[in-house]
Motif scaffolding. Sequence first.
Motif, PDB file in Angstrom:
ATOM      1  N   LEU A 192       0.828  -1.203   0.000  1.00 43.08           N
ATOM      2  CA  LEU A 192       0.000   0.000   0.000  1.00 43.08           C
ATOM      3  C   LEU A 192       0.867   1.260   0.000  1.00 43.08           C
ATOM      4  O   LEU A 192       0.543   2.255  -0.672  1.00 43.08           O
ATOM      5  N   ALA A 193       1.972   1.228   0.755  1.00 42.55           N
ATOM      6  CA  ALA A 193       2.864   2.385   0.802  1.00 42.55           C
ATOM      7  C   ALA A 193       3.483   2.651  -0.563  1.00 42.55           C
ATOM      8  O   ALA A 193       3.659   3.815  -0.963  1.00 42.55           O
ATOM      9  N   ARG A 194       3.841   1.614  -1.302  1.00 46.59           N
ATOM     10  CA  ARG A 194       4.431   1.793  -2.627  1.00 46.59           C
ATOM     11  C   ARG A 194       3.413   2.346  -3.615  1.00 46.59           C
ATOM     12  O   ARG A 194       3.740   3.176  -4.464  1.00 46.59           O
ATOM     13  N   ILE A 195       2.163   1.884  -3.506  1.00 46.74           N
ATOM     14  CA  ILE A 195       1.112   2.436  -4.368  1.00 46.74           C
ATOM     15  C   ILE A 195       0.899   3.910  -4.043  1.00 46.74           C
ATOM     16  O   ILE A 195       0.776   4.748  -4.936  1.00 46.74           O
ATOM     17  N   LYS A 196       0.871   4.223  -2.764  1.00 49.62           N
ATOM     18  CA  LYS A 196       0.718   5.606  -2.329  1.00 49.62           C
ATOM     19  C   LYS A 196       1.873   6.455  -2.845  1.00 49.62           C
ATOM     20  O   LYS A 196       1.687   7.567  -3.350  1.00 49.62           O
ATOM     21  N   ASP A 197       3.091   5.937  -2.749  1.00 47.86           N
ATOM     22  CA  ASP A 197       4.273   6.646  -3.204  1.00 47.86           C
ATOM     23  C   ASP A 197       4.246   6.868  -4.709  1.00 47.86           C
ATOM     24  O   ASP A 197       4.798   7.852  -5.215  1.00 47.86           O
TER      25      ASP A 197
ATOM     26  N   LEU B 182      -6.145   3.554  -5.356  1.00 43.90           N
ATOM     27  CA  LEU B 182      -6.614   3.457  -3.972  1.00 43.90           C
ATOM     28  C   LEU B 182      -7.973   4.129  -3.825  1.00 43.90           C
ATOM     29  O   LEU B 182      -8.207   5.212  -4.363  1.00 43.90           O
ATOM     30  N   ARG B 183      -8.881   3.473  -3.110  1.00 46.03           N
ATOM     31  CA  ARG B 183     -10.143   4.133  -2.800  1.00 46.03           C
ATOM     32  C   ARG B 183      -9.849   5.377  -1.961  1.00 46.03           C
ATOM     33  O   ARG B 183      -8.915   5.371  -1.131  1.00 46.03           O
ATOM     34  N   PRO B 184     -10.593   6.463  -2.159  1.00 49.89           N
ATOM     35  CA  PRO B 184     -10.251   7.727  -1.492  1.00 49.89           C
ATOM     36  C   PRO B 184     -10.186   7.624   0.027  1.00 49.89           C
ATOM     37  O   PRO B 184      -9.346   8.276   0.663  1.00 49.89           O
ATOM     38  N   GLU B 185     -11.061   6.797   0.624  1.00 57.04           N
ATOM     39  CA  GLU B 185     -11.038   6.651   2.083  1.00 57.04           C
ATOM     40  C   GLU B 185      -9.752   5.955   2.539  1.00 57.04           C
ATOM     41  O   GLU B 185      -9.146   6.335   3.546  1.00 57.04           O
ATOM     42  N   LEU B 186      -9.322   4.948   1.787  1.00 58.62           N
ATOM     43  CA  LEU B 186      -8.076   4.263   2.108  1.00 58.62           C
ATOM     44  C   LEU B 186      -6.882   5.194   1.879  1.00 58.62           C
ATOM     45  O   LEU B 186      -5.932   5.218   2.666  1.00 58.62           O
ATOM     46  N   ASP B 187      -6.905   5.953   0.795  1.00 56.65           N
ATOM     47  CA  ASP B 187      -5.839   6.900   0.512  1.00 56.65           C
ATOM     48  C   ASP B 187      -5.692   7.913   1.648  1.00 56.65           C
ATOM     49  O   ASP B 187      -4.578   8.214   2.098  1.00 56.65           O
ATOM     50  N   ALA B 188      -6.831   8.416   2.128  1.00 52.45           N
ATOM     51  CA  ALA B 188      -6.796   9.385   3.225  1.00 52.45           C
ATOM     52  C   ALA B 188      -6.240   8.759   4.506  1.00 52.45           C
ATOM     53  O   ALA B 188      -5.464   9.386   5.240  1.00 52.45           O
ATOM     54  N   ALA B 189      -6.611   7.506   4.778  1.00 51.52           N
ATOM     55  CA  ALA B 189      -6.122   6.825   5.981  1.00 51.52           C
ATOM     56  C   ALA B 189      -4.611   6.608   5.916  1.00 51.52           C
ATOM     57  O   ALA B 189      -3.899   6.768   6.923  1.00 51.52           O
ATOM     58  N   LEU B 190      -4.105   6.258   4.731  1.00 55.51           N
ATOM     59  CA  LEU B 190      -2.661   6.059   4.576  1.00 55.51           C
ATOM     60  C   LEU B 190      -1.895   7.350   4.831  1.00 55.51           C
ATOM     61  O   LEU B 190      -0.745   7.314   5.288  1.00 55.51           O
ATOM     62  N   SER B 191      -2.517   8.487   4.532  1.00 57.89           N
ATOM     63  CA  SER B 191      -1.863   9.773   4.776  1.00 57.89           C
ATOM     64  C   SER B 191      -1.765  10.107   6.259  1.00 57.89           C
ATOM     65  O   SER B 191      -0.995  10.985   6.656  1.00 57.89           O
ATOM     66  N   MET B 192      -2.532   9.401   7.075  1.00 58.49           N
ATOM     67  CA  MET B 192      -2.594   9.722   8.510  1.00 58.49           C
ATOM     68  C   MET B 192      -1.723   8.808   9.372  1.00 58.49           C
ATOM     69  O   MET B 192      -1.614   9.026  10.572  1.00 58.49           O
ATOM     70  N   ILE B 193      -1.136   7.780   8.776  1.00 60.35           N
ATOM     71  CA  ILE B 193      -0.315   6.879   9.572  1.00 60.35           C
ATOM     72  C   ILE B 193       1.155   7.048   9.191  1.00 60.35           C
ATOM     73  O   ILE B 193       1.487   7.530   8.103  1.00 60.35           O
ATOM     74  N   ASP B 194       2.018   6.646  10.080  1.00 61.63           N
ATOM     75  CA  ASP B 194       3.460   6.789   9.882  1.00 61.63           C
ATOM     76  C   ASP B 194       3.971   5.636   9.016  1.00 61.63           C
ATOM     77  O   ASP B 194       3.932   4.471   9.425  1.00 61.63           O
ATOM     78  N   LEU B 195       4.453   5.956   7.815  1.00 60.88           N
ATOM     79  CA  LEU B 195       4.985   4.940   6.899  1.00 60.88           C
ATOM     80  C   LEU B 195       6.499   5.052   6.761  1.00 60.88           C
ATOM     81  O   LEU B 195       7.089   4.424   5.872  1.00 60.88           O
TER      82      LEU B 195
END
Length: 833
Positions: A302-307, A379-392
């Motif tokens: 998930l972090a790589r997709i976000k990146d 990423l679904r927008p809710e999941l994308d937003a959650a990933l932005s709130m946690i420490d990766l």
Amino acid sequence: MYNKDIFDKYLDSYKRYRTSYGWKQVKYKWQAAYSFNHRFDNNAYDMAGNLKTAIDYDGDLILELMGETGNAAGTVRENGMDQGNSDRESTFAMNSPIRSIGLYDMARKFTDDVRTMLSFLFNENRELYKRINEFSNHASVVLDRMGTGGRKFRFQNGYMAAVLLWLKYPDKYYPFTFPDIKWAFANLKAGEISFGDGFARNMTLAVAFYDEVREALRTDKELLDIIKERIDLTCYSDPKQVTLTADFCSYVAGRYPEDDENGAKDEAGWRPCGYDPELTKDDWLLILRNKSICDEDHLAILARIKDNGGEACVDELAKYYGKVKSYYNEGILAFAKNITGAYDIPSPKYEDTFLRMFSIPFTWKNVRSFDETNLYFKLRPELDAALSMIDLSHVELYVDVNPRRKIKNYWLLSTNPRVWGFSHMAVGDVKAYTLYNDNGSKRRIFDNLLNAKEGDIVVGYESYPTEQIVGLGEVSAAHDDKYLYLKKTEGLASPIELRDLKINPELHDMEFFKNMQGNFFHINQGEYERIMDMVREENPLQPEGGALAYTKEDFLNEVYMDGKEYDLIVEVLKNKRNMILEGAPGVGKTFTARRLAYSMMGKKDESRIEFVQFHQNYSYDDFVLGYKPTANGRELKYGIFYRFCLYAGNHPDQKYFFIIDEINRGNMSKIFGELLMMIERDYRGSVTTLSYNGLRFQVPENLYIIGMMNTADRSLALIDYALRRRFSFYLCEPRFRKERFIEYQKSLNSPLFDRVIDEVVSLNKEIELDPKLGKGYCIGHSYFCGRNSTDVTEEWLQAVVDYEVVPMLREYWHDEIERANKWAERFHEVLGH
């Protein structure tokens, strides 16, 4: 052949889609058929221009259609097929009338070849498969001749031939591609069949299949009325519904049979439309923090997709971050199954387990290649937003990959070339780029400048009047609150035009195009790779290795010069940077120039040598830059010397040689213009302003200019003094009495050859003593070189004397013809005639 119930289901869906938004996407097919059928003339004088007009008749059609049908996020292309849009209509757009514009580029360089290709293809008196095979084979030959630049036109194959036949005869031939045939056949449950035994068999099966579909479509009055209402005067009327049939099959090929049941995709193409796993941002936060649902591998994916911008396909993830594709597929599937085991959530109705599970954390588009379906997901927008709130920060993004792939930031720098630009810099130079304007205001898109890091890649674009990508660079150091430090790594000998960027569907969403009023724009990985594809097509990298070594000893063996003389000429050229080899024809000026370049490079590297011949009509426009006629008017084009200077400047640690034959035949001031000064050693690397466009330019220090001048042509004026003082001059003399030539002469073991050479030496003494001639008119040795003991024949020597030497003597002594005749008789006596 097909399943009627499934066919009817697709037909109902097709009619609904074409009634609404879907017609806008495909109207160009009918327009293209009309335009080509009415405008193309293979016998037109400007065949390339006529071909382009016939396909792109209103100037904006390609831009509009690629924007509508070819611009799918995450597009991946392999084997010449578009795979990005879940709707297979994009395949038609990219492979058919739109992509056939590649023929225009081929026709510009090889007009007669393309004219012949199309003449064969459109000849209805010949067998179809022979015509198509000849088209494909001839196209392959032309593409090979185009070299690296021909790679972008790899679509000129059997399927392209089918499309061109449809454009020419739209009532007789179907336009289709292999994926359209295969997937339409499969989705309509038309039975078991293998499309793998060659184009001819595939085409036969496809025509039979399309004929059956066409007969069914022609009986549906509602469908015919829908299409008839939408066809206007710019469209082909399609009286036999051939284009309609191809469009319907393309539509069927691009949809899963489950699409209608699930409301498959929204207007942007993302699936599954209307489905919601009913997980909020807070739900996703709990999931991400629950190690029994989301373990370290799942979080890394998930972090790589976000990146990667929140969107990716497994091919991208594997390529840029490491691991194999199965790691990502299996990890995503396990993650989604863990979610369904912990939460009571609805799931889409796909029969395929992977699609059903995939749709929980993502929306997606299907990306089809020949034999498999891949997914491009977001990423679904809710999941994308959650990933932005946690420490990766603890997640290792890159695993077992080349460090170059860790460069994940790409930027486009737009500058005003009248003030400063990449073209002003030499390769290796570093520019301190200010973060603030002269008035102290932040530059536009200020955050981009702050986010740039050391090692990021920079594409250098220059705005009006250039409007081109002119160079490449990198961020050499991050900002220090005042400056961002940029290093130039390459100048482009063939810049990339803004209009070429605009018509590329993969670049439509660039930040640069959304608001060009800025300087430092972000470009994503896919956009950068497409830009680099365009750059490398026009500016191929210099090949490494492969060139044969070439030493001073090799030079001495071939040029018949002694070592001391060679050392002198090399030292003079290194010191002056510019040299003219002068002498009569036959003294080996061109041969010497090229081998002098080889020896100074240490290898026979033709990529570092440019060769041109001057003539009376050669101009600054040809040599440096000037306006040239094009299909759309006149455009500013770079000349051969300008491009070669840029190319040499990209490799300052290597020597480059620009060789000019017949240098005294051109008007030096007219050809060199303001560069007369810039070629001097003391001004090498200095920047001047070009007269045509006010842009900055420099001649690199590692470029050597070697000219050749014929001293025996009475029709040529003396070389311009302004240029003469900027060159060193070396008189190339006959080498008959040099040690190396004597060794060559002995190896031939021919008494007749020896007697002829003795006569030539005597003749040269008389020419040298003639006050109207002199050394510069002596007969050169090259007329007698390149032989071995088996092919030094009387016939060859007679031909050299009668057709090379004697005609030259009659030109020299045109007012003393008896002298020339005397020497002709002497040679004939030696040869026994």
